[in-house]
Design a protein around this motif. Structure first.
Motif, PDB file in Angstrom:
ATOM      1  N   VAL A 195       0.846  -1.192   0.000  1.00  0.00           N
ATOM      2  CA  VAL A 195       0.000   0.000   0.000  1.00  0.00           C
ATOM      3  C   VAL A 195       0.884   1.245   0.000  1.00  0.00           C
ATOM      4  O   VAL A 195       1.605   1.509   0.962  1.00  0.00           O
ATOM      5  CB  VAL A 195      -0.952   0.006   1.213  1.00  0.00           C
ATOM      6  CG1 VAL A 195      -1.813   1.272   1.221  1.00  0.00           C
ATOM      7  CG2 VAL A 195      -1.850  -1.235   1.189  1.00  0.00           C
ATOM      8  N   LEU A 196       0.815   2.001  -1.085  1.00  0.00           N
ATOM      9  CA  LEU A 196       1.591   3.237  -1.200  1.00  0.00           C
ATOM     10  C   LEU A 196       0.829   4.437  -0.654  1.00  0.00           C
ATOM     11  O   LEU A 196       1.421   5.347  -0.071  1.00  0.00           O
ATOM     12  CB  LEU A 196       1.961   3.486  -2.664  1.00  0.00           C
ATOM     13  CG  LEU A 196       2.760   2.378  -3.366  1.00  0.00           C
ATOM     14  CD1 LEU A 196       3.080   2.791  -4.800  1.00  0.00           C
ATOM     15  CD2 LEU A 196       4.039   2.046  -2.611  1.00  0.00           C
ATOM     16  N   THR A 197      -0.473   4.453  -0.871  1.00  0.00           N
ATOM     17  CA  THR A 197      -1.332   5.530  -0.359  1.00  0.00           C
ATOM     18  C   THR A 197      -2.555   4.888   0.272  1.00  0.00           C
ATOM     19  O   THR A 197      -3.283   4.148  -0.393  1.00  0.00           O
ATOM     20  CB  THR A 197      -1.789   6.470  -1.489  1.00  0.00           C
ATOM     21  OG1 THR A 197      -0.637   7.019  -2.146  1.00  0.00           O
ATOM     22  CG2 THR A 197      -2.640   7.611  -0.936  1.00  0.00           C
ATOM     23  N   VAL A 198      -2.767   5.140   1.550  1.00  0.00           N
ATOM     24  CA  VAL A 198      -3.917   4.553   2.223  1.00  0.00           C
ATOM     25  C   VAL A 198      -5.199   5.167   1.675  1.00  0.00           C
ATOM     26  O   VAL A 198      -5.212   6.279   1.128  1.00  0.00           O
ATOM     27  CB  VAL A 198      -3.832   4.748   3.753  1.00  0.00           C
ATOM     28  CG1 VAL A 198      -2.569   4.122   4.307  1.00  0.00           C
ATOM     29  CG2 VAL A 198      -3.908   6.222   4.116  1.00  0.00           C
ATOM     30  N   GLY A 199      -6.284   4.421   1.790  1.00  0.00           N
ATOM     31  CA  GLY A 199      -7.553   4.908   1.274  1.00  0.00           C
ATOM     32  C   GLY A 199      -8.659   3.934   1.594  1.00  0.00           C
ATOM     33  O   GLY A 199      -8.557   3.154   2.544  1.00  0.00           O
ATOM     34  N   GLU A 200      -9.704   3.968   0.777  1.00  0.00           N
ATOM     35  CA  GLU A 200     -10.824   3.062   0.965  1.00  0.00           C
ATOM     36  C   GLU A 200     -11.128   2.347  -0.338  1.00  0.00           C
ATOM     37  O   GLU A 200     -10.927   2.897  -1.424  1.00  0.00           O
ATOM     38  CB  GLU A 200     -12.069   3.822   1.447  1.00  0.00           C
ATOM     39  CG  GLU A 200     -11.933   4.383   2.844  1.00  0.00           C
ATOM     40  CD  GLU A 200     -13.242   4.942   3.369  1.00  0.00           C
ATOM     41  OE1 GLU A 200     -14.088   5.354   2.550  1.00  0.00           O
ATOM     42  OE2 GLU A 200     -13.427   4.938   4.603  1.00  0.00           O
ATOM     43  N   VAL A 201     -11.609   1.124  -0.212  1.00  0.00           N
ATOM     44  CA  VAL A 201     -11.960   0.333  -1.388  1.00  0.00           C
ATOM     45  C   VAL A 201     -13.291  -0.358  -1.126  1.00  0.00           C
ATOM     46  O   VAL A 201     -13.593  -0.746   0.015  1.00  0.00           O
ATOM     47  CB  VAL A 201     -10.849  -0.699  -1.704  1.00  0.00           C
ATOM     48  CG1 VAL A 201     -10.663  -1.683  -0.560  1.00  0.00           C
ATOM     49  CG2 VAL A 201     -11.139  -1.430  -3.002  1.00  0.00           C
ATOM     50  N   ALA A 202     -14.083  -0.491  -2.185  1.00  0.00           N
ATOM     51  CA  ALA A 202     -15.391  -1.135  -2.068  1.00  0.00           C
ATOM     52  C   ALA A 202     -15.659  -1.954  -3.313  1.00  0.00           C
ATOM     53  O   ALA A 202     -15.031  -1.738  -4.368  1.00  0.00           O
ATOM     54  CB  ALA A 202     -16.489  -0.090  -1.880  1.00  0.00           C
TER      55      ALA A 202
END
Length: 217
Positions: A148-155
């Motif tokens: 993971v290079l940039t944290v975020g959200e996934v759906a």
């Protein structure tokens, strides 16, 4: 490129097949809504054996839904999303053909392809297929681990977009063959060791050192 079919997190199991750890997070099941993706994995997920799974270089595991049908036909049973222990079930993607170091945008996260998944006895126990490691190795479609290079959200339904594809051409499938079935291919990975997880990097370096010693280099 493709999209996320499902996002899956672990239901911790304590069955006999979990081995020396006594518990396993291999049983992943789909969840609804966006899930936070941090540096070491998905919120709500559990990784019990950090020696071979998880960590920064194996934070997220993706497996292509297109490969489910082959296994379902072979074993004559349905395999639900998450059945390979994957966090992300993808569709419309050639995961095995992805290059090591490839960078994807997934939802609002940015991830990098680092390595193939290698099968273990816990996986064989989870499926109750004693020779699964050998079958999985022969099949050669292992899915990929992601950094993971940039944290975020996934759906579920989020697109997966390739932001960068390295020129070296070394794929997830090639690394899998080198690690699992054809160690003579390990020296070919020498140019990408900085992109690989530490354990595979050391394996490549040891092989290169032996090759150099045997040729007097």
């Amino acid at each position: 490129m493709g999209c996320v079919l499902t996002v899956n997190v672990a239901v911790v199991r304590t069955d006999a097949w979990t081995g020396r750890q006594g518990r396993s997070g291999i049983d992943k099941r789909p969840v609804e809504g966006p899930v936070h993706v941090g540096r070491v994995g998905l919120r709500g997920d559990t990784i019990c054996d950090l020696t071979f799974h998880g960590g920064v270089d194996r934070a997220v595991y993706v497996f292509a839904h297109e490969d489910f049908s082959w296994w379902s036909s072979l074993l004559d049973r349905d395999i639900p999303p998450g059945g390979f222990g994957e966090n992300l079930t993808s569709v419309g993607m050639d995961v095995t053909g992805a290059r090591i170091g490839e960078i994807w945008a997934v939802g609002s996260a940015v991830v990098q392809v680092t390595a193939p998944r290698t099968p273990c006895r816990v996986f064989a126990g989870f499926w109750d297929v004693p020779d699964l490691v050998a079958r999985f190795s022969r099949r050669g479609t292992p899915g990929a681990y992601l950094r993971v290079l940039t944290v975020g959200e996934v759906a579920a339904g989020d697109p997966v977009t390739v932001l960068h594809r390295p020129d070296h051409g070394i794929t997830v499938g090639q690394v899998f063959r080198a690690v699992m079935t054809d160690p003579d291919e390990l020296p070919a990975l020498g140019g990408i060791t900085d992109l690989l997880p530490e354990d595979i990097r050391h394996r490549v370096q040891r092989r290169l050192a032996r090759s150099a010693a045997s040729t007097g280099g």
